[in-house]
Design a protein around this motif. Structure first.
Motif, mmCIF file in Angstrom:
data_model
loop_
_atom_site.group_PDB
_atom_site.id
_atom_site.type_symbol
_atom_site.label_atom_id
_atom_site.label_comp_id
_atom_site.label_asym_id
_atom_site.label_seq_id
_atom_site.Cartn_x
_atom_site.Cartn_y
_atom_site.Cartn_z
ATOM 1 N N ARG A 55 -17.473 4.010 30.772
ATOM 2 C CA ARG A 55 -16.753 2.971 30.892
ATOM 3 C C ARG A 55 -15.103 3.187 30.738
ATOM 4 O O ARG A 55 -14.389 2.939 31.478
ATOM 5 N N LEU A 56 -14.884 4.052 29.686
ATOM 6 C CA LEU A 56 -13.490 4.289 29.388
ATOM 7 C C LEU A 56 -12.871 5.191 30.512
ATOM 8 O O LEU A 56 -11.796 5.031 31.046
ATOM 9 N N THR A 57 -13.413 6.392 30.824
ATOM 10 C CA THR A 57 -12.866 7.257 31.692
ATOM 11 C C THR A 57 -12.859 6.427 33.147
ATOM 12 O O THR A 57 -12.109 6.964 34.019
ATOM 13 N N TRP A 58 -13.964 5.509 33.247
ATOM 14 C CA TRP A 58 -14.040 5.025 34.628
ATOM 15 C C TRP A 58 -12.883 4.139 34.818
ATOM 16 O O TRP A 58 -12.235 3.940 35.808
ATOM 17 N N LEU A 59 -12.549 3.197 33.916
ATOM 18 C CA LEU A 59 -11.520 2.099 33.742
ATOM 19 C C LEU A 59 -10.064 3.043 33.724
ATOM 20 O O LEU A 59 -9.296 2.725 34.506
ATOM 21 N N ASP A 60 -9.951 4.176 33.215
ATOM 22 C CA ASP A 60 -8.774 4.865 33.401
ATOM 23 C C ASP A 60 -8.544 5.431 34.633
ATOM 24 O O ASP A 60 -7.385 5.412 35.264
ATOM 25 N N SER A 61 -9.571 5.666 35.534
ATOM 26 C CA SER A 61 -9.342 6.143 36.693
ATOM 27 C C SER A 61 -9.019 5.349 37.904
ATOM 28 O O SER A 61 -8.385 5.807 38.784
ATOM 29 N N ILE A 62 -9.077 3.909 37.448
ATOM 30 C CA ILE A 62 -8.693 2.657 38.515
ATOM 31 C C ILE A 62 -7.609 1.781 37.989
ATOM 32 O O ILE A 62 -7.638 1.074 38.879
ATOM 33 N N THR A 63 -7.188 2.157 36.827
ATOM 34 C CA THR A 63 -6.299 1.181 36.381
ATOM 35 C C THR A 63 -4.864 1.971 36.092
ATOM 36 O O THR A 63 -4.873 3.273 35.797
ATOM 37 N N SER A 64 -3.867 1.224 35.364
ATOM 38 C CA SER A 64 -2.526 1.576 35.277
ATOM 39 C C SER A 64 -2.590 2.002 33.717
ATOM 40 O O SER A 64 -1.835 3.085 33.411
ATOM 41 N N GLN A 65 -3.648 1.863 32.910
ATOM 42 C CA GLN A 65 -3.554 2.340 31.421
ATOM 43 C C GLN A 65 -4.299 3.667 31.246
ATOM 44 O O GLN A 65 -5.388 3.853 31.861
ATOM 45 N N ALA A 66 -3.684 4.428 30.295
ATOM 46 C CA ALA A 66 -4.576 5.693 29.853
ATOM 47 C C ALA A 66 -5.882 5.028 28.969
ATOM 48 O O ALA A 66 -5.402 4.675 27.621
ATOM 49 N N LEU A 67 -7.120 5.105 29.076
ATOM 50 C CA LEU A 67 -8.006 4.458 28.575
ATOM 51 C C LEU A 67 -9.121 5.447 27.954
ATOM 52 O O LEU A 67 -9.988 5.379 27.239
ATOM 53 N N GLY A 68 -9.155 6.912 28.444
ATOM 54 C CA GLY A 68 -10.090 7.811 28.487
ATOM 55 C C GLY A 68 -10.303 8.125 27.031
ATOM 56 O O GLY A 68 -11.617 8.450 26.573
ATOM 57 N N ALA A 69 -9.247 8.075 26.148
ATOM 58 C CA ALA A 69 -9.548 8.255 24.622
ATOM 59 C C ALA A 69 -9.258 7.107 23.733
ATOM 60 O O ALA A 69 -8.940 7.166 22.565
ATOM 61 N N LEU A 70 -9.492 6.011 24.533
ATOM 62 C CA LEU A 70 -9.283 4.951 23.660
ATOM 63 C C LEU A 70 -10.275 4.772 22.337
ATOM 64 O O LEU A 70 -11.400 4.831 22.511
ATOM 65 N N GLU A 71 -9.668 4.642 20.959
ATOM 66 C CA GLU A 71 -10.197 4.574 19.981
ATOM 67 C C GLU A 71 -10.878 3.142 19.813
ATOM 68 O O GLU A 71 -10.197 2.027 20.053
ATOM 69 N N PRO A 72 -12.075 3.062 19.076
ATOM 70 C CA PRO A 72 -12.772 1.693 18.790
ATOM 71 C C PRO A 72 -12.003 0.927 18.016
ATOM 72 O O PRO A 72 -11.123 1.182 16.818
ATOM 73 N N GLY A 73 -11.588 -0.413 18.486
ATOM 74 C CA GLY A 73 -10.910 -1.330 17.608
ATOM 75 C C GLY A 73 -9.541 -1.238 17.925
ATOM 76 O O GLY A 73 -8.692 -2.163 17.780
ATOM 77 N N ARG A 74 -8.990 -0.431 18.808
ATOM 78 C CA ARG A 74 -7.491 -0.482 19.178
ATOM 79 C C ARG A 74 -7.188 -1.209 20.397
ATOM 80 O O ARG A 74 -7.796 -1.067 21.479
ATOM 81 N N SER A 75 -6.173 -1.963 20.384
ATOM 82 C CA SER A 75 -5.955 -2.895 21.562
ATOM 83 C C SER A 75 -4.943 -2.444 22.552
ATOM 84 O O SER A 75 -4.085 -1.777 21.963
ATOM 85 N N THR A 76 -5.139 -2.697 23.827
ATOM 86 C CA THR A 76 -4.374 -2.132 24.859
ATOM 87 C C THR A 76 -4.286 -3.336 26.141
ATOM 88 O O THR A 76 -5.054 -4.175 25.838
ATOM 89 N N GLU A 77 -3.990 -2.971 27.174
ATOM 90 C CA GLU A 77 -3.879 -3.636 28.243
ATOM 91 C C GLU A 77 -3.735 -2.965 29.684
ATOM 92 O O GLU A 77 -3.049 -1.780 29.504
ATOM 93 N N LEU A 78 -4.360 -3.652 30.631
ATOM 94 C CA LEU A 78 -4.319 -2.739 31.986
ATOM 95 C C LEU A 78 -3.894 -3.535 32.893
ATOM 96 O O LEU A 78 -3.918 -4.822 33.077
ATOM 97 N N LEU A 79 -3.433 -2.929 34.217
ATOM 98 C CA LEU A 79 -2.999 -3.826 35.353
ATOM 99 C C LEU A 79 -4.121 -2.877 36.445
ATOM 100 O O LEU A 79 -4.425 -1.882 36.654
ATOM 101 N N VAL A 80 -4.624 -3.819 37.286
ATOM 102 C CA VAL A 80 -5.131 -3.502 38.726
ATOM 103 C C VAL A 80 -4.042 -3.503 39.772
ATOM 104 O O VAL A 80 -3.409 -4.833 39.894
ATOM 105 N N LEU A 81 -3.828 -2.416 40.474
ATOM 106 C CA LEU A 81 -2.586 -2.545 41.249
ATOM 107 C C LEU A 81 -3.116 -2.297 42.728
ATOM 108 O O LEU A 81 -4.403 -1.836 42.941
ATOM 109 N N ASP A 82 -2.670 -2.892 43.826
ATOM 110 C CA ASP A 82 -2.968 -2.460 45.064
ATOM 111 C C ASP A 82 -2.304 -1.254 45.709
ATOM 112 O O ASP A 82 -1.501 -0.733 45.040
#
Length: 365
Positions: A55-82
């Protein structure tokens, strides 16, 4: 999902929402919400569950945020761009170690879920909209509202808004110090229907959606449902602060993000407006903003703030002078406005590109 908060005394329902807009005292509700002494049923928000080991590496690959190493409980946000870098979707993100929870504006949730499912391919992920879950918002991590959510709401997960600081990999265009978002300690907790009902009956003070919107606007906090149209770039809203990682790998729209930030300027910019309140007319979203009779932008969000009075966010032309007298047009006549710069006119062009001598200059040498 209906809102048990709708049965509370004084509840006045918001148009098109299951949750109350206010309970008869919007300004007092704002003050209580800001102090952490009230909470709001954010029925204009929806929950999307992304499960699976990729889930995290997949979201990282298709969105604007670096999520591959997101730690449990840490909050962030992402954008989907055209492909051209325009914002299509935005999501608040928190991972619990087994699932990534996305909190999104409800009006775009189904479209986002459909797009995410199309992007799965062979990745080991699943995407579900969770209409059996609700979102409640509150301020301050150590507050009566926070304690009520923990004791009575039994949250599935809690997202803490990262808007109070520039995230790792992000960039802020606003130059004002301190930034109005620096004091924003906003949380959104995901609760079950049962937890929502228990919270409504717990005795904690309730605030309406209008109160939450006023606090968001005062913090210069952009929102997809309000500030975004088909042409919006993240730079125009200063959303590089928290939703874009400028040093991560390739994703759709990245080339435009990099070009505008390093070499160009966003064509429009977000401004904060102080509105004339003498006639008690509040221009709504979509109201045209003019300077010297010419249209220069539109209001995206507006509110009557408990301390600042009538305020708004607007997206205007980059070329608009900072000191230009403005008017917001309404059915009841124009409303005078003064702007406070959020995204400066010279935002962008951050790269240090050496200036090469012209050929004619070299030839003379």
């Amino acid at each position: 999902m209906g809102s048990p908060f709708a049965a509370l005394p004084g509840a006045v329902m918001a148009d098109g929402s299951a949750a109350p807009a206010h309970y008869g005292a919007p300004l007092r509700e704002q003050a209580l919400l800001d102090a952490g002494e009230a909470l709001v049923h954010a029925a204009d928000r929806a929950v999307v569950e992304v499960a699976g080991e990729d889930r995290l590496t997949w979201l990282d690959s298709i969105t604007s945020q670096a999520l591959g190493a997101l730690e449990p409980g840490r909050s962030t946000e992402l954008l989907v761009l055209d492909p051209h870098g325009h914002i299509e979707h935005a999501a608040s993100v928190v991972d619990d170690g087994e699932r990534a929870w996305l909190i999104v504006d409800a009006d775009g949730a189904d479209t986002l879920v459909a797009w995410l499912r199309r992007m799965v391919f062979r990745s080991r992920v699943s995407v579900e909209r969770r209409d059996d879950l609700a979102v409640v918002g509150y301020a301050r991590s150590e507050s009566p509202a926070a304690r009520a959510v923990l004791e009575h709401g039994a949250p599935v997960a809690t997202w803490r808004d990262p808007w109070d600081a520039v995230s790792v990999g992000g960039h802020q265009y606003a130059v004002v110090v301190p930034h109005p978002g620096a004091g924003r300690e906003w949380h959104e907790a995901i609760v079950t229907e049962g937890g929502l009902a228990v919270l409504a009956a717990s005795g904690i003070a309730a605030a309406g959606l209008l109160a939450a919107e006023a606090l968001r606007i005062a913090a210069w906090r952009p929102r997809r449902a309000n500030e975004v149209d088909a042409r919006t770039l993240p730079h125009e809203l200063d959303w590089l602060r928290t939703a874009v990682h400028l040093n991560k790998g390739c994703y759709r729209g990245q080339e435009t993000v990099a070009k505008v930030h390093n070499l160009g300027h966003p064509p429009r910019r977000l401004v904060f407006l102080h509105l004339d309140g003498s006639d008690t007319v509040l221009p709504g979203p979509g109201a045209v903003v003019t300077a010297d009779g010419a249209e220069v932008g539109r209001i995206t969000s507006s509110a009557l703030h408990h301390e600042d009075g009538p305020i708004a966010l607007a997206v205007v032309k980059r070329s608009l002078a900072v000191d230009a007298p403005l008017q917001a047009l309404t059915d009841d006549g124009p409303v005078a406005a003064s702007q406070q710069e959020i995204v400066p006119r010279d935002a962008g062009a951050a790269a240090s590109v050496p200036r090469l001598p012209r050929l004619s200059s070299r030839a003379r040498g």
